[in-house]
Motif scaffolding. Structure first.
Motif, PDB file in Angstrom:
ATOM      1  N   VAL A  78       0.836  -1.197   0.000  1.00  0.00           N
ATOM      2  CA  VAL A  78       0.000   0.000   0.000  1.00  0.00           C
ATOM      3  C   VAL A  78       0.875   1.252   0.000  1.00  0.00           C
ATOM      4  O   VAL A  78       0.625   2.207  -0.738  1.00  0.00           O
ATOM      5  CB  VAL A  78      -0.944   0.001   1.219  1.00  0.00           C
ATOM      6  CG1 VAL A  78      -1.701   1.318   1.296  1.00  0.00           C
ATOM      7  CG2 VAL A  78      -1.915  -1.166   1.127  1.00  0.00           C
ATOM      8  N   GLN A  79       1.900   1.252   0.826  1.00  0.00           N
ATOM      9  CA  GLN A  79       2.801   2.410   0.885  1.00  0.00           C
ATOM     10  C   GLN A  79       3.546   2.594  -0.429  1.00  0.00           C
ATOM     11  O   GLN A  79       3.768   3.725  -0.887  1.00  0.00           O
ATOM     12  CB  GLN A  79       3.799   2.240   2.040  1.00  0.00           C
ATOM     13  CG  GLN A  79       3.143   2.082   3.403  1.00  0.00           C
ATOM     14  CD  GLN A  79       2.250   3.264   3.756  1.00  0.00           C
ATOM     15  OE1 GLN A  79       2.570   4.412   3.457  1.00  0.00           O
ATOM     16  NE2 GLN A  79       1.123   2.983   4.389  1.00  0.00           N
ATOM     17  N   LEU A  80       3.944   1.498  -1.051  1.00  0.00           N
ATOM     18  CA  LEU A  80       4.620   1.585  -2.342  1.00  0.00           C
ATOM     19  C   LEU A  80       3.684   2.121  -3.413  1.00  0.00           C
ATOM     20  O   LEU A  80       4.087   2.902  -4.281  1.00  0.00           O
ATOM     21  CB  LEU A  80       5.152   0.207  -2.751  1.00  0.00           C
ATOM     22  CG  LEU A  80       6.207  -0.404  -1.819  1.00  0.00           C
ATOM     23  CD1 LEU A  80       6.561  -1.809  -2.258  1.00  0.00           C
ATOM     24  CD2 LEU A  80       7.452   0.462  -1.789  1.00  0.00           C
ATOM     25  N   ALA A  81       2.420   1.721  -3.355  1.00  0.00           N
ATOM     26  CA  ALA A  81       1.436   2.216  -4.313  1.00  0.00           C
ATOM     27  C   ALA A  81       1.235   3.718  -4.151  1.00  0.00           C
ATOM     28  O   ALA A  81       1.070   4.447  -5.143  1.00  0.00           O
ATOM     29  CB  ALA A  81       0.106   1.475  -4.124  1.00  0.00           C
ATOM     30  N   LYS A  82       1.258   4.189  -2.914  1.00  0.00           N
ATOM     31  CA  LYS A  82       1.146   5.622  -2.675  1.00  0.00           C
ATOM     32  C   LYS A  82       2.338   6.373  -3.273  1.00  0.00           C
ATOM     33  O   LYS A  82       2.188   7.466  -3.830  1.00  0.00           O
ATOM     34  CB  LYS A  82       1.050   5.906  -1.168  1.00  0.00           C
ATOM     35  CG  LYS A  82      -0.250   5.452  -0.535  1.00  0.00           C
ATOM     36  CD  LYS A  82      -0.257   5.742   0.965  1.00  0.00           C
ATOM     37  CE  LYS A  82      -1.562   5.290   1.606  1.00  0.00           C
ATOM     38  NZ  LYS A  82      -1.562   5.528   3.069  1.00  0.00           N
TER      39      LYS A  82
END
Length: 272
Positions: free
Chosen positions: A39-43
């Motif tokens: 999720v953090q990488l997608a952000k």
């Protein structure tokens, strides 16, 4: 006779179906990575796309070139970075579970909750550690949550056991469980005033009966005196149930979503 109007309508329908299918697939992918480090990488990727758009809009050529190169090579980076999540999604697709992920995830969440409560109850019953655990259903328990100490912790059997260890700050009172989270501990539940409750039952059982009379919650009680496990629901008390029966009752209530009291009419029922 075929007309261009029919052709245009067919194109519109095709476009709508195409958009709906892509939207659904993207939604399922988001559900797969939800709660993971991806999720953090997608952000981060979203930030790069926004920066590229703004640099293009304002004519920041150098920044645009850098972000453009990052996006160009981004597909390969995504495959490498999201490799565990992509593998898990492909495994679920192969098992036919990808498009039913929401239902499967909900059942897994409930099974985790059931397993934690059953293990903790069994452990405490053998050692005669008193416990009071109320599971929130459709009727909110916020009024009682506010009387306790907020925890908002992921539910595990170890955490439940630790809360009810005697002479600790949180052991006196009830814990309230919402889905697979332990929302609060040391909560005060309303005591039942029913004259049909056996005199041998203590405050925990009366509190469990009381909350079941005014809400649709399911409450598990472990007796400190006898080590017996009891369950209350809809103003009914079921005493001295086994570990297997506790798991069965909780599974019926949480996984099936069945509220019929006929599921709870069994030989162990005892109101007085």
């Amino acid at each position: 006779m075929f007309s261009w109007a029919h052709f245009n309508i067919l194109n519109y329908l095709t476009d709508i179906i195409d958009i709906l299918v892509v939207t659904y697939v993207v939604y399922k992918l988001i559900m797969v990575i939800r709660g993971t480090k991806a999720v953090q990488l997608a952000k981060g990727i979203l930030v790069i796309i926004v920066v590229w758009f703004l640099s293009s809009f304002f004519g920041l050529r150098t920044l645009e070139w850098i972000t453009n190169k990052a996006i160009t090579w981004g597909l390969l980076a995504i495959i490498i970075i999201f490799q565990p999540e992509l593998r898990r999604a492909l495994e679920q697709l192969g098992r036919g579970r990808f498009f039913s992920r929401g239902v499967v995830a909900e059942e897994e969440k409930h099974n985790h909750t059931i397993d934690g409560i059953v293990k903790a109850s069994s452990y405490m019953a053998k050692r005669r550690i008193g416990a009071l655990m109320s599971i929130e259903r459709k009727t909110g328990l916020n009024d009682y949550i506010e009387t306790g100490i907020p925890l908002n912790a992921h539910l595990t059997s170890q955490l439940l056991i630790n809360v009810f260890i005697p002479n600790t700050p949180l052991h006196d009172g009830a814990v309230i469980i919402r889905e697979n989270e332990l929302i609060a501990a040391a909560c005060y539940l309303p005591l039942s005033e029913s004259p049909f409750i056996s005199k041998e039952l203590g405050t925990r059982h009366r509190a469990a009966m009381g909350v079941s009379e005014v809400t649709d919650s399911v409450t598990v009680v472990v007796s400190e005196e006898t080590g017996g496990i009891s369950v209350t629901k809809n103003g009914e008390l079921f005493r001295d149930i086994t570990e297997d029966r506790l798991r069965e009752l909780l599974s019926q209530e949480l996984n099936s979503g069945v509220n019929s009291s006929s599921l709870w009419n069994w030989r162990g029922k005892h109101n007085g």
